[in-house]
Motif scaffolding. Structure first.
Motif, short mmCIF file in Angstrom:
data_model
loop_
_atom_site.label_atom_id
_atom_site.label_comp_id
_atom_site.label_asym_id
_atom_site.label_seq_id
_atom_site.Cartn_x
_atom_site.Cartn_y
_atom_site.Cartn_z
N ASN A 160 0.82 -1.21 0.00
CA ASN A 160 0.00 0.00 0.00
C ASN A 160 0.84 1.25 0.00
O ASN A 160 0.38 2.32 -0.30
CB ASN A 160 -0.92 0.00 1.23
CG ASN A 160 -2.01 1.02 1.09
OD1 ASN A 160 -2.30 1.50 0.01
ND2 ASN A 160 -2.62 1.37 2.20
N THR A 193 4.62 2.99 -1.41
CA THR A 193 5.30 2.86 -2.68
C THR A 193 6.64 2.20 -2.55
O THR A 193 7.11 1.54 -3.44
CB THR A 193 5.49 4.26 -3.28
OG1 THR A 193 4.26 4.92 -3.26
CG2 THR A 193 5.98 4.17 -4.69
N CYS A 204 -1.96 6.38 -7.52
CA CYS A 204 -2.51 5.79 -6.29
C CYS A 204 -4.03 5.64 -6.37
O CYS A 204 -4.77 6.25 -5.58
CB CYS A 204 -2.14 6.66 -5.08
SG CYS A 204 -0.39 6.69 -4.69
N TYR A 221 -5.72 4.65 -3.12
CA TYR A 221 -6.02 5.75 -2.20
C TYR A 221 -7.33 6.43 -2.59
O TYR A 221 -8.13 6.80 -1.72
CB TYR A 221 -4.90 6.78 -2.21
CG TYR A 221 -3.61 6.34 -1.55
CD1 TYR A 221 -3.54 5.15 -0.82
CD2 TYR A 221 -2.46 7.11 -1.65
CE1 TYR A 221 -2.37 4.76 -0.22
CE2 TYR A 221 -1.28 6.72 -1.04
CZ TYR A 221 -1.23 5.54 -0.33
OH TYR A 221 -0.07 5.15 0.27
N SER A 260 -0.02 10.49 -1.77
CA SER A 260 -0.02 10.20 -3.20
C SER A 260 0.91 11.14 -3.96
O SER A 260 1.57 10.74 -4.92
CB SER A 260 -1.45 10.29 -3.76
OG SER A 260 -1.96 11.60 -3.65
N THR A 270 4.33 9.93 -3.42
CA THR A 270 4.51 8.70 -4.19
C THR A 270 4.81 9.01 -5.65
O THR A 270 5.72 8.43 -6.26
CB THR A 270 3.25 7.82 -4.11
OG1 THR A 270 3.04 7.42 -2.75
CG2 THR A 270 3.39 6.58 -4.98
N ILE A 297 -3.68 11.27 -7.45
CA ILE A 297 -4.83 10.56 -6.89
C ILE A 297 -6.15 10.89 -7.58
O ILE A 297 -7.04 10.05 -7.65
CB ILE A 297 -4.95 10.86 -5.36
CG1 ILE A 297 -6.02 9.99 -4.71
CG2 ILE A 297 -5.22 12.33 -5.12
CD1 ILE A 297 -6.05 10.11 -3.19
#
Length: 207
Positions: A4, A6, A144, A147, A181, A184, A202
């Motif tokens: 979940n 990265t 993501c 998310y 996100s 990430t 996201i």
């Protein structure tokens, strides 16, 4: 990426931070929950817990200094959510019944989250430790999507709970995942020179 996070959030720390908030969804039911089947709530909870235990693949360890405050915040949020539901027992029912909308959004959130975690879990083989850019589902639009669907699920919880605290919790979770996100996406851009710039963090086409 196969977990979940990265960069490989590990067991058992992430499992603790992932499992604990999942119980919120079944605890956040108003007095109307008395008219619902408890078995349905249990099934929703089981889906989330099963996802963490059997779908996630963990490629590294999570720093304990990060795991503790995250787990603690989720735990305190869960307790506060349950208490807010208790305090609302004597309040009149909301004029707008958002339970049907909430249930639909919650199920969409669960399904989307589960599916994209499944895609992440199949990114690499058992002995493969290399990082890869996720593909499939909404990964072509955002880095993501799991998310995004998590936020959708929280919005669903807010709709059928309809208390101020759950709305605030959903809003806080949204901004938290927004930041994660974004970080990430920056990590992927730095690690993969050919990372598609049109892939957002996201929200498709927006952020």
């Amino acid at each position: 990426m196969v977990s979940n996070g990265t960069r490989g959030d590990g067991f058992p720390s992430l499992r603790l931070t992932e499992v604990s908030p999942r119980f919120i969804s079944t605890a956040l039911s108003r007095k109307r929950a008395k008219r619902r089947s408890s078995s349905k709530q249990t099934k929703k909870q089981d889906v989330y817990v099963s996802q963490v235990l059997f779908v996630h693949k963990y490629s590294g360890a999570m720093i304990l200094a990060s795991a503790i405050p995250i787990s603690l915040s989720y735990f305190l949020s869960t307790v506060t959510s349950i208490y807010s539901q208790y305090l609302s027992q004597q309040l009149p029912e909301p004029e707008a019944d958002l339970k049907p909308v909430g249930v639909v959004l919650f199920l969409i959130g669960i399904a989307g989250n589960f599916y994209h975690h499944y895609l992440l879990s199949n990114l690499r083989g058992k002995e493969d430790r290399g990082y890869k850019v996720p593909k499939g589902g909404l990964f072509s639009l955002v880095i993501c999507p799991h998310y995004l669907f998590e936020v959708v699920g929280f919005v669903g919880v807010s709709c059928f709970s309809q208390t101020l605290y759950t709305f605030c919790f959903t809003l806080g979770s949204f901004f938290y995942l927004l930041g994660r996100s974004h970080a990430t996406r920056k990590w992927y851009i730095a690690r993969f020179p050919n990372f598609p710039k049109q892939i957002k963090s996201i929200i498709p086409y927006v952020f």
